[in-house]
Design a protein around this motif. Structure first.
Motif, PDB file in Angstrom:
ATOM      1  N   THR A 112      32.022  77.790  32.455  1.00  0.00           N
ATOM      2  CA  THR A 112      31.774  79.139  31.966  1.00  0.00           C
ATOM      3  C   THR A 112      30.334  79.533  32.219  1.00  0.00           C
ATOM      4  O   THR A 112      30.067  80.644  32.658  1.00  0.00           O
ATOM      5  N   TYR A 114      37.530  83.712  26.615  1.00  0.00           N
ATOM      6  CA  TYR A 114      37.758  82.312  26.983  1.00  0.00           C
ATOM      7  C   TYR A 114      37.034  81.366  26.022  1.00  0.00           C
ATOM      8  O   TYR A 114      37.614  80.396  25.530  1.00  0.00           O
ATOM      9  N   TYR A 116      43.020  82.831  25.213  1.00  0.00           N
ATOM     10  CA  TYR A 116      43.183  82.540  26.643  1.00  0.00           C
ATOM     11  C   TYR A 116      44.009  83.644  27.311  1.00  0.00           C
ATOM     12  O   TYR A 116      43.693  84.076  28.426  1.00  0.00           O
ATOM     13  N   ALA A 146      41.886  86.625  28.036  1.00  0.00           N
ATOM     14  CA  ALA A 146      41.054  86.393  29.222  1.00  0.00           C
ATOM     15  C   ALA A 146      41.891  86.531  30.490  1.00  0.00           C
ATOM     16  O   ALA A 146      41.436  87.104  31.486  1.00  0.00           O
ATOM     17  N   ALA A 153      40.716  79.378  32.163  1.00  0.00           N
ATOM     18  CA  ALA A 153      41.656  79.815  31.127  1.00  0.00           C
ATOM     19  C   ALA A 153      43.070  79.344  31.449  1.00  0.00           C
ATOM     20  O   ALA A 153      43.801  78.910  30.554  1.00  0.00           O
TER      21      ALA A 153
END
Length: 180
Positions: free
Chosen positions: A9, A75, A94, A97, A107
């Motif tokens: 991320t 996420y 999730y 996202a 995700a």
């Protein structure tokens, strides 16, 4: 897993920030909101890495007030819920996202891990999407191999385990003995 997810991320956030167009003389209110959201997102990641989860949660929710389409905030909320065994919350985050970016590999993978014990068919579909976007996603191959082995699809399992180890030889010890 969480450290890897957060690292991915962080990299993705950095890429997202670097891809932003150069500022004009006076940014619009929407542009300023996105810049503020990006700065807050980075602060939330730091809070999450420092295990200050309550502050990280508040920070990510503030990001979403400024930028409801911020897949990274959704996420990361999912990651925190996942780690706290709040399965329904993690899956919802999730999914949010993935509505923003259906190919968001992290995700897809994390939701597959979440579903693997309870819904291996759905987990397998998500893992196939990860692999379609990244054929060298070794851990996705490993988990898909486990699903195929559980379903007694030994040839498919062997193929996935072979791909996993070809992409990352350190995963060999994770492959069930009968498939090594």
């Amino acid at each position: 897993m969480a450290a890897v997810a957060t690292g991915v991320t962080s990299w993705a956030i950095h890429s997202y920030s670097a891809a932003a167009p150069p500022d004009s003389k006076a940014p619009s209110s929407a542009d300023q909101n996105l810049q503020d959201a990006d700065m807050l997102l980075q602060a939330g990641i730091a809070q999450q890495e420092n295990h200050d989860l309550e502050r990280a949660d508040r920070t990510y929710r503030r990001v979403l007030e400024l930028d409801p389409q911020n897949k990274f905030a959704w996420y990361n909320l999912g990651v925190m819920a996942h780690e706290a065994d709040r399965v329904a919350d993690a899956r919802a985050d999730y999914d949010k996202a993935l509505k923003i970016d259906p190919a968001f590999e992290s995700a897809l993978f994390n939701e597959a891990l979440l579903l693997e014990p309870s819904d291996p068919d759905q987990a397998g579909e998500l893992l196939k999407r990860v692999i379609a976007g990244n054929p060298k996603a070794a851990t996705a191959h490993l988990h898909l191999g486990r699903i195929w082995a559980q379903k007694k699809r030994d040839k498919d399992a062997a193929d996935e385990f072979r791909r996993a180890v070809a992409s990352d030889p350190t995963l060999r010890s994770e492959v069930p003995e009968e498939f090594r």
